[in-house]
Design a protein around this motif. Structure first.
Motif, PDB file in Angstrom:
ATOM      1  N   ARG A  14       0.835  -1.198   0.000  1.00  0.00           N
ATOM      2  CA  ARG A  14       0.000   0.000   0.000  1.00  0.00           C
ATOM      3  C   ARG A  14       0.870   1.249   0.000  1.00  0.00           C
ATOM      4  NH1 ARG A  14      -0.781   4.724   2.492  1.00  0.00           N
ATOM      5  NH2 ARG A  14      -0.575   3.759   4.547  1.00  0.00           N
ATOM      6  N   GLU A  45      -0.995  -4.903   4.950  1.00  0.00           N
ATOM      7  CA  GLU A  45      -1.882  -3.867   4.410  1.00  0.00           C
ATOM      8  C   GLU A  45      -1.870  -4.040   2.892  1.00  0.00           C
ATOM      9  OE1 GLU A  45      -3.293   0.442   5.616  1.00  0.00           O
ATOM     10  OE2 GLU A  45      -1.161   0.439   5.097  1.00  0.00           O
ATOM     11  N   ALA A  46      -2.940  -4.631   2.373  1.00  0.00           N
ATOM     12  CA  ALA A  46      -2.951  -5.093   0.986  1.00  0.00           C
ATOM     13  C   ALA A  46      -3.215  -3.996  -0.029  1.00  0.00           C
ATOM     14  CB  ALA A  46      -4.001  -6.198   0.834  1.00  0.00           C
ATOM     15  N   GLY A  47      -3.745  -2.858   0.400  1.00  0.00           N
ATOM     16  CA  GLY A  47      -4.002  -1.779  -0.545  1.00  0.00           C
ATOM     17  C   GLY A  47      -5.037  -0.802  -0.053  1.00  0.00           C
ATOM     18  N   PRO A  49      -8.565   0.028  -1.259  1.00  0.00           N
ATOM     19  CA  PRO A  49      -9.590  -0.488  -2.178  1.00  0.00           C
ATOM     20  C   PRO A  49     -10.359   0.543  -2.980  1.00  0.00           C
ATOM     21  CG  PRO A  49      -9.626  -1.703  -0.126  1.00  0.00           C
ATOM     22  CD  PRO A  49      -8.686  -0.553   0.087  1.00  0.00           C
ATOM     23  N   ASP A  55      -6.968  -2.084  -7.534  1.00  0.00           N
ATOM     24  CA  ASP A  55      -6.558  -2.230  -6.135  1.00  0.00           C
ATOM     25  C   ASP A  55      -7.622  -2.975  -5.335  1.00  0.00           C
ATOM     26  OD1 ASP A  55      -4.093  -1.554  -4.951  1.00  0.00           O
ATOM     27  OD2 ASP A  55      -5.080  -0.181  -3.578  1.00  0.00           O
ATOM     28  N   VAL A  59      -6.789  -6.436  -3.288  1.00  0.00           N
ATOM     29  CA  VAL A  59      -7.067  -6.619  -1.859  1.00  0.00           C
ATOM     30  C   VAL A  59      -7.980  -7.826  -1.660  1.00  0.00           C
ATOM     31  CG1 VAL A  59      -8.129  -5.606   0.196  1.00  0.00           C
ATOM     32  CG2 VAL A  59      -6.717  -4.175  -1.310  1.00  0.00           C
ATOM     33  N   GLY A  73      -7.225  -3.239   4.828  1.00  0.00           N
ATOM     34  CA  GLY A  73      -7.519  -2.323   3.733  1.00  0.00           C
ATOM     35  C   GLY A  73      -7.607  -0.904   4.259  1.00  0.00           C
ATOM     36  N   ALA A  85     -13.802  -0.799   1.400  1.00  0.00           N
ATOM     37  CA  ALA A  85     -12.785  -1.613   2.078  1.00  0.00           C
ATOM     38  C   ALA A  85     -13.427  -2.857   2.682  1.00  0.00           C
ATOM     39  CB  ALA A  85     -12.088  -0.785   3.163  1.00  0.00           C
ATOM     40  N   LEU A  89     -12.654  -6.933   1.785  1.00  0.00           N
ATOM     41  CA  LEU A  89     -12.120  -7.804   2.838  1.00  0.00           C
ATOM     42  C   LEU A  89     -13.064  -8.943   3.229  1.00  0.00           C
ATOM     43  CD1 LEU A  89     -10.644  -5.001   5.115  1.00  0.00           C
ATOM     44  CD2 LEU A  89      -9.310  -6.685   3.828  1.00  0.00           C
TER      45      LEU A  89
END
Length: 387
Positions: A14, A45-47, A49, A55, A59, A73, A85, A89
């Motif tokens: 991210r 922290e995947a991105g 959204p 993105d 995520v 997220g 987000a 998730l």
């Protein structure tokens, strides 16, 4: 002595990906996320959204793939951000929504153009909405490093009452000195009601080269999570480098803090991120730079050959590097030359070594580095015989 576990919150995918030219596609993000889980990070922290459909999908895919780590997220304190987000998730085993708002006078006056009271209202509303989707909600007080401590404490207390489980105290601009940042964390622990129910987190930027020092100061003063990136990638001058904070704690056990990171995977993880982000690691980068365990000075080479710890405080194998490197240059001494000659099959007596060294110095003055092929030619041309 009891050791406190410091959670590692990795934001390579991210904050790290915000570096110009370092955009990752979904497949690349999935590969890095898998490696981060192998490394042992606690939170990925995947991105962000809401920022783009790509993105959001990344995520979502990482949430579905990840088995042990929490998947997080990011969102602003904006309803649609938070809902998006939450949607991304849905498939996560351990989902976390990370939401927040600026709290410094600069952010409130110039960016948000609002008041302190309105910031608190928005913080409460954001946390409550996020809490309606997931149990684990992290609240960030953007630019906390330049936020008045008394107001920051009020915001944190409001976030806790609204349901936050983690409080992120970012030094967004990398402004703080370690003593100031450590004191800020200590102040919050001593002045925020309910702080014992949550985890304080550091998120430090490197604009003044102090991100790692500030993060460690935060952990020493009670923060139980450090937000960081592989190789320290991130906005402007970058973020706290994961490999640095992890090894500082490992090399200073008297601090009584440590992580669950598998340090033997640090070098491989660094290389993977560097390759996929097309972001070279500077050679003198701590822990994972190509020169981190290389020695070219004769005095240092002699010391390392006799006893590695003379000039190396970390065993290279502990971070996934096979061995120290003795690099032959015009600054190298006889001990280093003898060491490298032995490595490639030559064992000379003192007379032959002196002769070889004289030839070596002439060669080294013409080249930046003398490699094994050069040594074979040197021995042949000097007509030297191994003992």
């Amino acid at each position: 002595m009891s050791v406190k576990k410091i959670q590692i919150f990795d934001t390579t995918l991210r904050d790290g990906e915000q570096v110009p030219g370092c955009k990752l596609n979904k497949e690349e993000k999935l590969i890095i996320a898998k490696q981060l889980e192998l490394l042992g990070v606690d939170v990925i922290e995947a991105g962000f959204p809401i920022s783009s459909p790509g993105d959001f999908e990344a995520v979502k895919a990482i949430a579905a793939q990840t088995k042990e780590a929490t998947v997080c997220g990011l969102s602003r304190a904006v309803e649609q951000d938070i809902r998006t987000a939450a949607d991304a998730l849905v498939g996560a085993r351990r989902p976390r929504i990370h939401t927040g708002i600026g709290t410094s006078d600069s952010h409130i006056q110039y960016k948000l153009r609002t008041t302190q009271e309105k910031v608190i209202e928005r913080a409460i509303a954001a946390v409550k909405l996020a809490k309606s989707f997931v149990e684990d909600v992290e609240f960030y007080a953007e630019d906390a490093g330049r936020t008045d401590n008394e107001f920051l404490a009020r915001v944190c207390e409001a976030a806790i009452k609204a349901g936050a489980t983690v409080l992120n105290i970012p030094d967004t601009t990398g402004y703080c000195l370690p003593s100031d940042y450590g004191a800020k964390i200590k102040y919050l622990y001593e002045n925020v009601k309910g702080v014992e129910k949550v985890r304080l987190s550091t998120h430090c930027h490197n604009d003044l080269g102090l991100a790692t020092a500030n993060s460690i100061a935060g952990a020493i003063n009670g923060a139980l999570q450090i937000e960081c990136t592989i190789n320290g990638v991130g906005e402007r001058a970058g973020n706290t480098a994961l490999e640095e904070v992890v090894m500082i704690m490992r090399q200073h056990p008297h601090l009584g803090i440590d992580t669950g990171i598998n340090t033997k995977l640090l070098s491989a993880t660094s290389a993977l991120v560097s390759d996929m982000m097309r972001m070279p690691v500077q050679p003198n980068k701590a822990i994972v730079g190509s020169n981190a365990f290389s020695h070219s000075s004769g005095i240092h080479q002699d010391g390392v050959i006799k006893h590695r710890e003379t000039y190396e405080i970390i065993d290279p194998r502990d971070v996934g590097v096979s061995d120290s490197s003795i690099v032959l240059t015009a600054r190298s001494g006889r001990a280093a030359l003898a060491y490298r000659l032995q490595k490639i099959g030559y064992d000379f007596d003192k007379f032959a070594l002196d002769k070889a060294y004289a030839s070596f110095l002439q060669l080294a003055d013409r080249k930046k580095e003398v490699v094994d092929e050069d040594l074979h030619q040197l021995v042949e041309q000097a007509n030297l015989v191994s003992a």
